[in-house]
Write an enzyme that holds these catalytic residues in place. Sequence first.
Site, PDB file in Angstrom:
ATOM      1  N   SER A  85      -4.633   4.101 -17.098  1.00 52.49           N
ATOM      2  CA  SER A  85      -3.647   3.701 -16.099  1.00 52.49           C
ATOM      3  C   SER A  85      -3.392   4.778 -15.062  1.00 52.49           C
ATOM      4  O   SER A  85      -4.024   5.817 -15.059  1.00 52.49           O
ATOM      5  CB  SER A  85      -2.316   3.317 -16.748  1.00 52.49           C
ATOM      6  N   TYR A  92      -3.991  -0.124 -13.953  1.00 46.37           N
ATOM      7  CA  TYR A  92      -2.652  -0.702 -13.925  1.00 46.37           C
ATOM      8  C   TYR A  92      -1.612   0.410 -13.831  1.00 46.37           C
ATOM      9  O   TYR A  92      -1.885   1.566 -14.154  1.00 46.37           O
ATOM     10  CB  TYR A  92      -2.402  -1.593 -15.145  1.00 46.37           C
ATOM     11  N   LYS A 102       0.845  -1.193   0.000  1.00 43.79           N
ATOM     12  CA  LYS A 102       0.000   0.000   0.000  1.00 43.79           C
ATOM     13  C   LYS A 102       0.879   1.241   0.000  1.00 43.79           C
ATOM     14  O   LYS A 102       1.845   1.331   0.745  1.00 43.79           O
ATOM     15  CB  LYS A 102      -0.892  -0.010   1.240  1.00 43.79           C
TER      16      LYS A 102
END
Length: 116
Positions: free
Chosen positions: A25, A58, A9
């Site tokens: 993205s 992504y 994270k």
Amino acid sequence: MVIEILKSKIHRVKITQAELNYVGSITIDEDLIDAANIIPNEKVQIVNNNNGARFETYVIKGERGSGTVCLNGATARLAQVGDIVIIMSYTYLEMDEARKYEPILVFPDADNKLLK
């Protein structure tokens, strides 16, 4: 049994750019993705602390040391420059391994730079 758990994270980074006219993205400073053990093209979940939006995309590697966190394409509609987000990646592990796994937590400063 295999379960999905938090792998890493990047906690509370600031959106620095939003580029709607892009394929898609999130571009993230290479220092941050290295610290979080996230690789280019890895799927991530993003949570916007300002508006509650949660979405997946992504990763694209951004310039090292730049502090860049740029939402590209349709995701640019889900946050504004200056919004604070949390970026999370997940992995699948066997239950016994998952019980012992400790996720990597990265806490950048207000300029999206790694704290020393």
